[in-house]
Scaffold this motif. Structure first.
Motif, short mmCIF file in Angstrom:
data_model
loop_
_atom_site.label_atom_id
_atom_site.label_comp_id
_atom_site.label_asym_id
_atom_site.label_seq_id
_atom_site.Cartn_x
_atom_site.Cartn_y
_atom_site.Cartn_z
N ASN A 218 0.87 -1.02 -0.04
CA ASN A 218 0.07 0.10 -0.08
C ASN A 218 0.75 1.06 -0.07
N TRP A 219 2.24 1.15 0.85
CA TRP A 219 2.68 2.29 0.96
C TRP A 219 3.44 2.82 -0.42
N TRP A 220 3.78 2.04 -1.13
CA TRP A 220 4.38 2.31 -2.53
C TRP A 220 3.52 2.88 -3.44
N GLN A 221 2.15 2.64 -3.07
CA GLN A 221 1.12 3.58 -4.18
C GLN A 221 1.12 4.95 -3.66
N VAL A 222 1.49 5.36 -2.58
CA VAL A 222 1.46 6.76 -2.16
C VAL A 222 2.86 7.34 -1.91
N VAL A 223 3.84 6.79 -2.59
CA VAL A 223 5.25 7.31 -2.45
C VAL A 223 5.18 8.66 -3.47
N ASN A 224 5.70 9.56 -2.95
CA ASN A 224 5.87 11.11 -3.46
C ASN A 224 7.23 11.17 -4.31
N TRP A 225 7.15 10.66 -5.61
CA TRP A 225 8.43 10.68 -6.33
C TRP A 225 9.00 12.13 -6.82
N PRO A 226 8.17 12.86 -7.01
CA PRO A 226 9.04 14.17 -7.11
C PRO A 226 9.62 14.67 -5.93
N GLN A 227 9.04 14.29 -4.73
CA GLN A 227 10.01 14.78 -3.34
C GLN A 227 11.15 13.82 -3.47
N VAL A 228 10.85 12.70 -3.70
CA VAL A 228 12.23 11.64 -3.46
C VAL A 228 13.21 12.11 -4.42
N SER A 229 12.65 12.54 -5.79
CA SER A 229 13.97 12.92 -6.74
C SER A 229 14.50 14.22 -6.23
N SER A 230 13.73 15.22 -5.50
CA SER A 230 14.35 16.38 -5.05
C SER A 230 15.42 15.84 -3.85
N ASN A 231 14.91 14.95 -3.04
CA ASN A 231 15.82 14.52 -2.14
C ASN A 231 17.18 13.97 -2.56
N TYR A 232 17.22 13.16 -3.47
CA TYR A 232 18.32 12.68 -4.36
C TYR A 232 19.25 13.75 -4.74
N GLN A 233 18.77 15.08 -5.41
CA GLN A 233 19.43 16.02 -5.75
C GLN A 233 20.28 16.75 -4.62
N ASN A 234 19.37 16.83 -3.53
CA ASN A 234 19.81 17.58 -2.34
C ASN A 234 20.88 16.62 -1.31
N ALA A 235 20.72 15.41 -1.68
CA ALA A 235 21.78 14.43 -1.05
C ALA A 235 22.93 14.57 -1.78
N ILE A 236 22.95 14.61 -3.26
CA ILE A 236 24.10 14.92 -3.98
C ILE A 236 24.71 16.11 -3.79
N LYS A 237 24.03 17.16 -3.29
CA LYS A 237 24.72 18.38 -3.09
C LYS A 237 25.12 18.73 -1.62
N GLY A 238 24.67 17.59 -0.92
CA GLY A 238 25.06 17.73 0.70
C GLY A 238 24.11 18.46 1.30
N ASN A 239 23.15 19.11 0.79
CA ASN A 239 21.95 19.82 1.54
C ASN A 239 21.04 18.95 2.46
N LEU A 240 21.66 18.31 3.58
CA LEU A 240 21.14 17.72 4.36
C LEU A 240 19.88 18.13 5.29
N GLU A 241 19.73 19.49 5.50
CA GLU A 241 18.51 20.03 6.14
C GLU A 241 17.47 20.05 5.19
N ALA A 242 17.72 19.91 4.02
CA ALA A 242 16.62 19.94 2.90
C ALA A 242 15.93 18.64 2.88
N LEU A 243 16.55 17.75 3.59
CA LEU A 243 16.20 16.19 3.44
C LEU A 243 14.79 16.04 4.30
N TRP A 244 14.71 17.12 5.23
CA TRP A 244 13.65 16.70 6.26
C TRP A 244 12.71 18.09 6.67
N ARG A 245 13.49 19.19 6.45
CA ARG A 245 12.60 20.43 6.76
C ARG A 245 11.55 20.81 5.81
N GLN A 246 10.56 21.58 6.00
CA GLN A 246 9.54 22.29 5.10
C GLN A 246 10.34 23.56 4.71
N ALA A 247 10.10 23.59 3.33
CA ALA A 247 10.82 24.77 2.76
C ALA A 247 10.33 26.01 3.57
#
Ligand code: MN3
Length: 247
Positions: A218-247
């Motif tokens: 069920n969980w797979w059906q509601v995964v937010n892929w644009p957000q996970v894609s953004s997390n991936y970019q922030n992980a590459i850049k080392g923007n760790l706070e952007a991985l959990w905080r509201q913008a």
């Protein structure tokens, strides 16, 4: 004297920008994931479980003032020790990051029918990284689901970015541990978390009882892929706070 006191108060506010922590609101309603994750589970999970972690973290940080001035992700990376206060911070700081990212990584399926919202698709960069690490998306999905299914007891299964190899991996951590915890989790489990599933029973027991595999599906059906894609970019850049905080 008044000027000095005022300056000191302002300095103290800016230094303590991280703590006390607050429960971040969900970006959708408690019923937003219905049919996949039910309203009562979402409500209790957010307002009781996550909220308790935030309150317990703030209480524990009163006994560790130097840690209260750190960013949450810096705190997770530097946390060290097995004393009572450190253990309380480990459990509750981990829980705060883990849940804050978890909520953000989900989205209602009706978003798919609103042309004003981004389509629920992975970025080409994330797809490439998944293919490189796992061969295909379906292999990744199976690897992640199996890890989540087999995690013994309570904990989290993660998709992490490993800066050393610039690659993705699936790992599981017990309790509320987080892959950023350099001095706490094993080296092979360390990395930057971009997608995690909570497999504590409180995340699913009300709706599917002991059937964790049904919850994972069920969980797979509601995964937010644009957000996970953004997390991936922030992980590459080392923007760790952007991985959990509201913008
Ligand atoms: Mn939980």
């Amino acid at each position: 004297m008044l000027a000095v006191a005022t300056f000191a108060a302002l300095a103290s506010i800016s230094v303590n920008a991280q703590a006390p922590y607050k429960l971040p609101p969900l970006q959708y309603s408690y019923s937003g994931l219905e049919n996949y994750i039910d309203t009562e589970t979402m409500f209790l999970h957010h307002t009781r479980h996550h909220n308790a972690s935030v309150n317990n973290l703030n209480t524990a940080l009163k006994s560790a003032k130097s840690l209260s001035t750190l960013k949450l992700t810096t705190l997770l990376k530097t946390l060290k020790g097995k004393d009572t206060v450190t253990t309380a911070i480990r459990n509750n700081a981990g829980s705060h990051f883990n849940h804050a990212q978890f909520w953000r990584n989900l989205r209602p399926t009706w978003y798919n029918f609103n042309p004003a919202l981004p389509k629920n698709v992975r970025s080409p960069a994330l797809n490439n990284a998944i293919n490189k690490a796992f061969g295909s998306y379906s292999n990744f999905n199976a690897t992640f689901s199996t890890a989540a299914s087999q995690l013994f007891g309570s904990g989290w299964t993660w998709l992490i970015y490993k800066p050393a190899t610039k690659s993705l991996a699936v790992v599981s951590t017990p309790n509320q541990d987080n892959p950023l915890m350099t001095n706490i989790v094993a080296p092979e489990l360390q990395g930057i978390p971009i997608l995690g599933i909570d497999v504590w029973e409180h995340a699913y027991y009300l709706k599917v009882r002991n059937m964790r595999n049904r919850y994972i599906a069920n969980w797979w059906q509601v995964v937010n892929w644009p957000q996970v894609s953004s997390n991936y970019q922030n992980a590459i850049k080392g923007n760790l706070e952007a991985l959990w905080r509201q913008a």
